[in-house]
Design a protein around this motif. Structure first.
Motif, mmCIF file in Angstrom:
data_model
loop_
_atom_site.group_PDB
_atom_site.id
_atom_site.type_symbol
_atom_site.label_atom_id
_atom_site.label_comp_id
_atom_site.label_asym_id
_atom_site.label_seq_id
_atom_site.Cartn_x
_atom_site.Cartn_y
_atom_site.Cartn_z
ATOM 1 N N PHE A 73 0.851 -1.201 0.000
ATOM 2 C CA PHE A 73 0.000 0.000 0.000
ATOM 3 C C PHE A 73 0.885 1.248 0.000
ATOM 4 N N PRO A 74 1.679 1.475 -1.051
ATOM 5 C CA PRO A 74 2.619 2.606 -1.053
ATOM 6 C C PRO A 74 1.925 3.963 -1.022
ATOM 7 N N GLU A 75 0.653 3.988 -1.399
ATOM 8 C CA GLU A 75 -0.067 5.264 -1.433
ATOM 9 C C GLU A 75 -0.551 5.700 -0.048
ATOM 10 N N ARG A 76 -0.487 4.832 0.951
ATOM 11 C CA ARG A 76 -0.985 5.155 2.288
ATOM 12 C C ARG A 76 0.147 5.655 3.176
ATOM 13 N N ARG A 77 -0.165 6.598 4.064
ATOM 14 C CA ARG A 77 0.845 7.206 4.924
ATOM 15 C C ARG A 77 1.475 6.204 5.873
ATOM 16 N N SER A 78 0.673 5.256 6.371
ATOM 17 C CA SER A 78 1.154 4.301 7.371
ATOM 18 C C SER A 78 0.291 3.046 7.309
ATOM 19 N N TYR A 79 0.707 2.050 8.044
ATOM 20 C CA TYR A 79 -0.069 0.813 8.185
ATOM 21 C C TYR A 79 -1.463 1.138 8.728
ATOM 22 N N LEU A 80 -1.515 1.928 9.789
ATOM 23 C CA LEU A 80 -2.820 2.280 10.359
ATOM 24 C C LEU A 80 -3.691 3.009 9.347
ATOM 25 N N ASP A 81 -3.076 3.811 8.487
ATOM 26 C CA ASP A 81 -3.822 4.586 7.507
ATOM 27 C C ASP A 81 -4.527 3.695 6.490
ATOM 28 N N VAL A 82 -4.031 2.470 6.285
ATOM 29 C CA VAL A 82 -4.725 1.527 5.398
ATOM 30 C C VAL A 82 -6.130 1.262 5.929
ATOM 31 N N TYR A 83 -6.232 1.012 7.221
ATOM 32 C CA TYR A 83 -7.546 0.777 7.829
ATOM 33 C C TYR A 83 -8.386 2.057 7.847
ATOM 34 N N ASP A 84 -7.752 3.156 8.183
ATOM 35 C CA ASP A 84 -8.469 4.425 8.263
ATOM 36 C C ASP A 84 -9.066 4.797 6.905
ATOM 37 N N HIS A 85 -8.299 4.632 5.866
ATOM 38 C CA HIS A 85 -8.750 4.956 4.505
ATOM 39 C C HIS A 85 -9.986 4.150 4.123
ATOM 40 N N ASN A 86 -10.115 2.951 4.678
ATOM 41 C CA ASN A 86 -11.236 2.070 4.330
ATOM 42 C C ASN A 86 -12.381 2.105 5.341
ATOM 43 N N GLY A 87 -12.369 3.081 6.233
ATOM 44 C CA GLY A 87 -13.485 3.234 7.168
ATOM 45 C C GLY A 87 -13.496 2.231 8.299
ATOM 46 N N LEU A 88 -12.331 1.636 8.604
ATOM 47 C CA LEU A 88 -12.253 0.605 9.636
ATOM 48 C C LEU A 88 -11.625 1.099 10.932
ATOM 49 N N LEU A 89 -11.305 2.369 10.995
ATOM 50 C CA LEU A 89 -10.780 2.974 12.219
ATOM 51 C C LEU A 89 -11.896 3.820 12.805
ATOM 52 N N ARG A 90 -12.472 3.353 13.886
ATOM 53 C CA ARG A 90 -13.679 4.000 14.406
ATOM 54 C C ARG A 90 -13.934 3.529 15.831
ATOM 55 N N GLU A 91 -14.975 4.055 16.448
ATOM 56 C CA GLU A 91 -15.419 3.536 17.736
ATOM 57 C C GLU A 91 -15.781 2.056 17.592
ATOM 58 N N ARG A 92 -15.523 1.307 18.656
ATOM 59 C CA ARG A 92 -15.751 -0.147 18.714
ATOM 60 C C ARG A 92 -14.741 -0.951 17.888
ATOM 61 N N ALA A 93 -13.683 -0.303 17.420
ATOM 62 C CA ALA A 93 -12.611 -1.018 16.716
ATOM 63 C C ALA A 93 -11.439 -1.214 17.673
ATOM 64 N N VAL A 94 -10.897 -2.438 17.683
ATOM 65 C CA VAL A 94 -9.737 -2.771 18.512
ATOM 66 C C VAL A 94 -8.625 -3.262 17.599
ATOM 67 N N TYR A 95 -7.455 -2.671 17.755
ATOM 68 C CA TYR A 95 -6.279 -3.067 16.970
ATOM 69 C C TYR A 95 -5.201 -3.608 17.905
ATOM 70 N N ALA A 96 -4.818 -4.852 17.647
ATOM 71 C CA ALA A 96 -3.847 -5.518 18.496
ATOM 72 C C ALA A 96 -2.430 -5.058 18.168
ATOM 73 N N HIS A 97 -1.646 -4.897 19.216
ATOM 74 C CA HIS A 97 -0.196 -4.683 19.195
ATOM 75 C C HIS A 97 0.187 -3.198 19.135
ATOM 76 N N CYS A 98 0.080 -2.546 17.983
ATOM 77 C CA CYS A 98 0.323 -1.094 17.900
ATOM 78 C C CYS A 98 1.724 -0.699 18.375
ATOM 79 N N ILE A 99 2.686 -1.607 18.225
ATOM 80 C CA ILE A 99 4.032 -1.342 18.735
ATOM 81 C C ILE A 99 4.739 -0.272 17.921
ATOM 82 N N TRP A 100 4.605 -0.355 16.593
ATOM 83 C CA TRP A 100 5.416 0.487 15.709
ATOM 84 C C TRP A 100 4.606 1.625 15.094
#
Length: 437
Positions: free
Chosen positions: A247-274
């Motif tokens: 996904f070279p067009e996305r700012r970050s790994y997290l941004d992949v989910y955000d771009h697709n509407g998957l970063l929201r309330e009731r969403a849990v993302y495991a690890h988040c180390i980097w």
């Protein structure tokens, strides 16, 4: 269901006490108290001296003096099909998935295996005092049916979903973009809100879903705002690099989910180390939560999650066992490893925050704190009855100081399933520790 009462010591969080425990009034301790439960919900918690004379003859009293009752533990990230993967030697994340996890998950095409595994999994949670989990099933819809059926039989509030994986997975574990989302929609209609079941749209991780599947999953989430979302993000450096190539067009790994509407309330993302500061700020703004998985991060060699950064950013944070990368179903043992990880990063995680992380913090991460996570009146009576004298070492250690948080810290450092005397779900005992031989 009628009324029951438990007499014991009680310990729970009213709110976030802070990583350093600076808000001492956020933790309530009731010494020799009575908790009254009616129709599966907490009616009242008060000192026994005040409440015992007022108990009616219809109230069944369970005398658990000598025990510490806490809210049932909330595991914000764990894998149902990895019961046979735990303690698998010598691999880091991507190789570990190929060598161990995917072969184990293929077996869940068999309905009998899925049912047996779900029973085994839930029994392990209950013997460790865990009453709610956000759980990954496999790509097979039948694995979700097996899990929720087993949870329903035990009266448990569980969050789970079918994995979405339409690429970079072996034969027998791939769905299609449309088919996987259609299966998820059917499972939402069948299970979400049925009794205590809560469905979670479950993207395995960004690399195993095509852009089309991610987009469709985001649309499904938009159509079902009360449904949960779960996935992995920024667990291992190799995984992060792979996502960047895909996904070279996305700012970050997290941004992949955000771009697709998957970063929201009731969403849990495991690890988040980097994650970086911008990602952590976006997590807070979106209402999504972090699942801190220390035993898995250590066992697979993924890295050390820094609680200070997440807390400073205002992230919602819960604790995850992440079995089978994680090495124990015990939230007590997981808290012990969480403390050690933070010590390596220069932070001493206060015992009050440890209690919060495993109970109310997890409930807040799942947006279920109106139902579980504390012992407040009106909440569901999901409880763990802890025995501070479960082993000779614990008995000697916890007798040293008359301090409930010190006792809880000792339990989190030295305890495991032996320290869980009973587990209650919705006002009913669902696990009792076997008597010592």
């Amino acid at each position: 269901m009628g009324a029951v009462a438990i007499r014991a010591d009680f310990l729970h969080c009213l709110r976030d006490p802070g990583l350093d425990g600076s808000d001492a009034s956020a933790v309530e301790h009731v010494r020799d108290g009575v908790l009254v439960i009616r129709d599966g919900r907490i009616e009242r918690l008060a000192p026994a001296a005040a409440l015992m004379p007022a108990l009616g003859p219809d109230v069944v009293l369970h005398d658990r003096r000598g025990s510490i009752v806490v809210p049932g533990f909330v595991d914000t990230h764990v894998h149902v099909p990895q019961v046979d993967v735990i303690a698998s030697y010598g691999s880091q994340l991507l190789d570990w998935l190929e060598r161990y996890t995917f072969p184990a998950e293929r077996r869940f095409a068999d309905a009998a295996h899925a049912r047996a595994a779900a029973d085994f999994f839930l029994d392990r949670l209950l013997e460790n005092g865990t009453t709610t989990a956000s759980a990954f099933c496999t790509v097979h819809p039948g694995s979700v049916d097996a899990f929720f059926s087993a949870a329903e039989a035990r009266g448990l509030l569980m969050v789970a979903g079918k994995c979405l994986m339409d690429r970079h997975a072996p034969d027998g574990l791939r769905d299609t973009a449309d088919g996987g989302v259609d299966d998820s929609r059917t499972l939402i209609e069948r299970w979400h809100g049925r009794g205590r079941a809560r469905y979670s749209i479950t993207v395995r991780f960004a690399v195993t879903s095509t852009p089309e599947q991610l987009a469709l999953a985001g649309r499904l989430a938009a159509q079902h705002p009360t449904v949960h979302v779960q996935s992995h993000v920024a667990e291992h450096r190799d995984e992060v690099a792979w996502v960047a190539r895909l996904f070279p067009e996305r700012r970050s790994y997290l941004d992949v989910y955000d771009h697709n509407g998957l970063l929201r309330e009731r969403a849990v993302y495991a690890h988040c180390i980097w994650l970086d500061d911008a990602d952590r700020a976006r997590m807070t703004a979106s209402g999504a939560a972090v699942s801190f998985c220390p035993t898995s991060n250590l066992f697979i060699g993924s890295g050390l999650y820094d609680l200070r950064q997440g807390v400073a950013a205002g992230n919602r944070i819960g604790l995850g066992t992440d079995v089978g990368g994680g090495t124990s179903y015990s939230m007590l043992r997981t808290l012990g490893e969480a403390y050690k990880v933070q010590q390596l990063l220069g932070t001493s995680m206060h015992p009050a925050y440890a209690l919060y992380l495993a109970t109310l913090g997890g409930a807040r991460s799942l947006y279920l704190d109106d139902r579980i996570g504390s012992l407040a009146p009106g909440l569901d009576a999901d409880l763990a009855v802890l025995d501070p004298a479960a082993t000779p070492l614990l008995a000697r250690r916890t007798a040293l100081r008359d301090d409930p948080l010190d006792a809880f810290f000792a339990l989190a450092t030295l305890g495991d399933d032996r320290a869980v005397r009973e587990t209650w779900a919705h006002g009913v005992p669902v696990h009792r520790r076997a008597p010592a031989a």
